[in-house]
Write an enzyme that holds these catalytic residues in place. Sequence first.
Site, mmCIF file in Angstrom:
data_model
loop_
_atom_site.group_PDB
_atom_site.id
_atom_site.type_symbol
_atom_site.label_atom_id
_atom_site.label_comp_id
_atom_site.label_asym_id
_atom_site.label_seq_id
_atom_site.Cartn_x
_atom_site.Cartn_y
_atom_site.Cartn_z
ATOM 1 N N ASN A 1 0.831 -1.218 0.060
ATOM 2 C CA ASN A 1 0.023 0.011 0.054
ATOM 3 C C ASN A 1 0.825 1.168 -0.032
ATOM 4 O OD1 ASN A 1 -2.371 1.637 0.149
ATOM 5 N ND2 ASN A 1 -2.924 0.837 2.108
ATOM 6 N N HIS B 1 -14.552 -5.340 10.741
ATOM 7 C CA HIS B 1 -14.059 -3.954 11.297
ATOM 8 C C HIS B 1 -15.213 -3.150 11.428
ATOM 9 C CE1 HIS B 1 -9.555 -3.366 9.571
ATOM 10 N NE2 HIS B 1 -9.856 -4.681 10.014
ATOM 11 N N ARG C 1 -13.576 -5.963 15.196
ATOM 12 C CA ARG C 1 -12.549 -5.115 15.964
ATOM 13 C C ARG C 1 -13.330 -3.734 15.821
ATOM 14 N NH1 ARG C 1 -7.510 -2.636 12.187
ATOM 15 N NH2 ARG C 1 -8.958 -0.743 11.806
ATOM 16 N N TYR D 1 -7.051 6.846 13.632
ATOM 17 C CA TYR D 1 -6.900 5.702 12.782
ATOM 18 C C TYR D 1 -7.929 4.675 12.743
ATOM 19 C CZ TYR D 1 -5.894 1.071 11.576
ATOM 20 O OH TYR D 1 -5.978 -0.250 10.897
ATOM 21 N N ASP E 1 -7.230 -2.339 17.440
ATOM 22 C CA ASP E 1 -5.724 -2.101 16.998
ATOM 23 C C ASP E 1 -5.339 -0.569 17.317
ATOM 24 O OD1 ASP E 1 -3.695 -1.739 15.176
ATOM 25 O OD2 ASP E 1 -4.778 -2.156 13.336
ATOM 26 N N HIS F 1 -2.246 0.440 16.509
ATOM 27 C CA HIS F 1 -1.837 0.945 15.541
ATOM 28 C C HIS F 1 -0.431 1.615 15.831
ATOM 29 C CE1 HIS F 1 -1.457 1.804 11.049
ATOM 30 N NE2 HIS F 1 -2.274 0.727 10.923
ATOM 31 N N GLU G 1 -3.977 -5.055 19.364
ATOM 32 C CA GLU G 1 -3.001 -5.139 18.396
ATOM 33 C C GLU G 1 -1.839 -4.054 18.135
ATOM 34 O OE1 GLU G 1 -5.268 -5.835 14.600
ATOM 35 O OE2 GLU G 1 -3.528 -5.002 13.470
ATOM 36 N N GLU H 1 1.960 -7.082 11.545
ATOM 37 C CA GLU H 1 1.752 -7.084 10.204
ATOM 38 C C GLU H 1 2.563 -6.266 9.333
ATOM 39 O OE1 GLU H 1 -1.956 -4.841 11.094
ATOM 40 O OE2 GLU H 1 -0.936 -2.812 10.187
ATOM 41 N N ARG I 1 0.749 -11.749 13.380
ATOM 42 C CA ARG I 1 -0.097 -11.330 12.519
ATOM 43 C C ARG I 1 0.585 -10.928 10.970
ATOM 44 N NH1 ARG I 1 -2.810 -6.995 12.179
ATOM 45 N NH2 ARG I 1 -4.604 -8.230 11.311
ATOM 46 N N HIS J 1 -2.931 -10.691 9.130
ATOM 47 C CA HIS J 1 -3.295 -9.462 8.370
ATOM 48 C C HIS J 1 -4.179 -9.643 6.949
ATOM 49 C CE1 HIS J 1 -1.913 -5.321 6.960
ATOM 50 N NE2 HIS J 1 -2.966 -5.237 7.643
ATOM 51 N N ASP K 1 -6.483 -3.698 1.352
ATOM 52 C CA ASP K 1 -5.204 -3.186 0.575
ATOM 53 C C ASP K 1 -4.397 -4.411 0.208
ATOM 54 O OD1 ASP K 1 -4.595 -1.948 3.515
ATOM 55 O OD2 ASP K 1 -3.070 -3.042 2.880
ATOM 56 N N GLU L 1 -8.068 -11.849 10.043
ATOM 57 C CA GLU L 1 -8.773 -10.255 9.572
ATOM 58 C C GLU L 1 -9.427 -10.454 8.137
ATOM 59 O OE1 GLU L 1 -6.105 -7.188 9.220
ATOM 60 O OE2 GLU L 1 -7.440 -5.724 9.443
ATOM 61 N N TRP M 1 2.298 6.345 12.396
ATOM 62 C CA TRP M 1 0.783 6.317 11.846
ATOM 63 C C TRP M 1 0.308 5.099 12.243
ATOM 64 C CZ3 TRP M 1 -1.599 3.371 8.185
ATOM 65 C CH2 TRP M 1 -2.926 3.602 8.050
HETATM 66 O O1 KDG Z 1 -1.631 -0.258 4.481
HETATM 67 C C1 KDG Z 1 -2.116 -0.381 5.679
HETATM 68 C C2 KDG Z 1 -3.497 -1.093 6.511
HETATM 69 O O2 KDG Z 1 -3.186 -2.391 5.903
HETATM 70 C C3 KDG Z 1 -3.378 -1.210 7.859
HETATM 71 O O3 KDG Z 1 -3.523 0.199 8.425
HETATM 72 C C4 KDG Z 1 -4.258 -2.048 8.578
HETATM 73 O O4 KDG Z 1 -3.454 -1.993 10.614
HETATM 74 C C5 KDG Z 1 -4.324 -2.620 9.590
HETATM 75 C C6 KDG Z 1 -5.075 -3.642 9.940
HETATM 76 O O5 KDG Z 1 -5.005 -4.247 11.025
HETATM 77 O O6 KDG Z 1 -5.736 -4.117 9.156
HETATM 78 MG MG MG Z 2 -3.378 -3.459 12.206
#
Ligand code: KDG
Ligand code: MG
Length: 401
Positions: free
Chosen positions: A37, A122, A147, A159, A209, A211, A235, A261, A282, A311, A315, A338, A401
């Site tokens: 991505n 999600h 989630r 996020y 998540d 993140h 996560e 991931e 993951r 994961h 994307d 997921e 991020w």
């Molecule tokens: O491209 C980034 C995403 O795949 C990510 O932000 C998604 O964290 C993610 C998830 O747990 O699906």
């Molecule tokens: Mg994630």
Amino acid sequence: MKISDARVVVSSPGRNYVTLVIETGDGVIGVGDATLNGRELAVAAYLRDHVCPLLIDRDARRITDTWEYLYRGAYWRRGPVTMTAIAAVDMALWDIVGKSAGLPVHQLLGGAVRDGVMVYGHASGTDLDALEADFSAHVDQGYLAVRAQCAIPGLDSTYGVSKSGAYEPAGGSRPAQDVWDTGLYLDFAPKMMARIRDSFGDRVHLLHDVHHRLSPIEAARLGRSLEPYRMFWMEDPTPAEDQSAFKIIREATTTPIAVGEVFNSIWDCQELITNRWIDYIRTSVTHAGGITHLRRIFSLAELYGVRTGSHGPSDLSPIAFAAALHLDLTVPNFGIQEHMNHPAGAEQVFDTSAEFRDGYFHPGDEPGLGVTFDEEAAARFPYNRKYLPVNRRLDGSVHDW
Ligand code: KDG
Ligand code: MG
């Protein structure tokens, strides 16, 4: 079974996907996902310019040898671009061997050890009412695990929460800018989970998540504050490349931890797994070297009581999702998979035999991966440059991020 052609197709049916198509002299076609991505063209060029020419005339059945040839043979190992490219070749070869044997890939992997793959969906919301409504919609659709992500009051963006419906963080010809404040998040996160448990009870598996946004001690505090809500996992509490950080989190809380991931190889997760600092690994089939390598990671995890939680965002293309499902069906230490819906246009390009019923996915019993890729349809959706956001603290400095 010699490979006669290998080509890369970059398309954007609702979002960008990079697809590798490998053809054998006797007319068998295999497909692999190579989507990274926001950096799609780097993998496309790596494949086109450096890998595809090496595939011609190789025996498509020698999957492990091809993996070793592309990994060890390149000298420059690992990293997201290299491992995503190798993954696409690997998926396509498993697809070819399955098709030529007339067997679904899970049969080649030793056969199913479960009847279906439990997935999590999600749910998100711009406030707690909206989150509750979306969570409820997922439960109604049959998800057994969901989630939960909610906009943090006081921040303009959060996020995992889209202001316009479906989750899609990539956008814009320049990265969008998110904002972050750890204090606001740590105060709000337990309220979010309390609301879900109050409304839905304990029967639905609840995931969240983080993140990669906290320090180890902040993550320890979060884990403790979420203990009353019996999370399935939290996560990516901290940036995952700092593996020993997880010792601190682990020793402070019983909230299960899921990581991986952004990892690309077994070496990236070796310490986390062998020290039992995590509960779920993951890594994804696309970013961690394909079915061949993901299977090794999962086997290492099995030795240490760590379960899988691949994961599977939108994307990664439906090819990746199918490949993950085939592997998930066969691994004893499976935890959860997921699942996110792909954008509507993707259906015109990827025809998949995977089916969802009562919280579980099955990849189907078609030979190979069970995904047909329509190259003509893909040509109608040209590449569309998009970036993932960057994240800044309230003082303007860059945060994870
Ligand atoms: O491209 C980034 C995403 O795949 C990510 O932000 C998604 O964290 C993610 C998830 O747990 O699906
Ligand atoms: Mg994630």
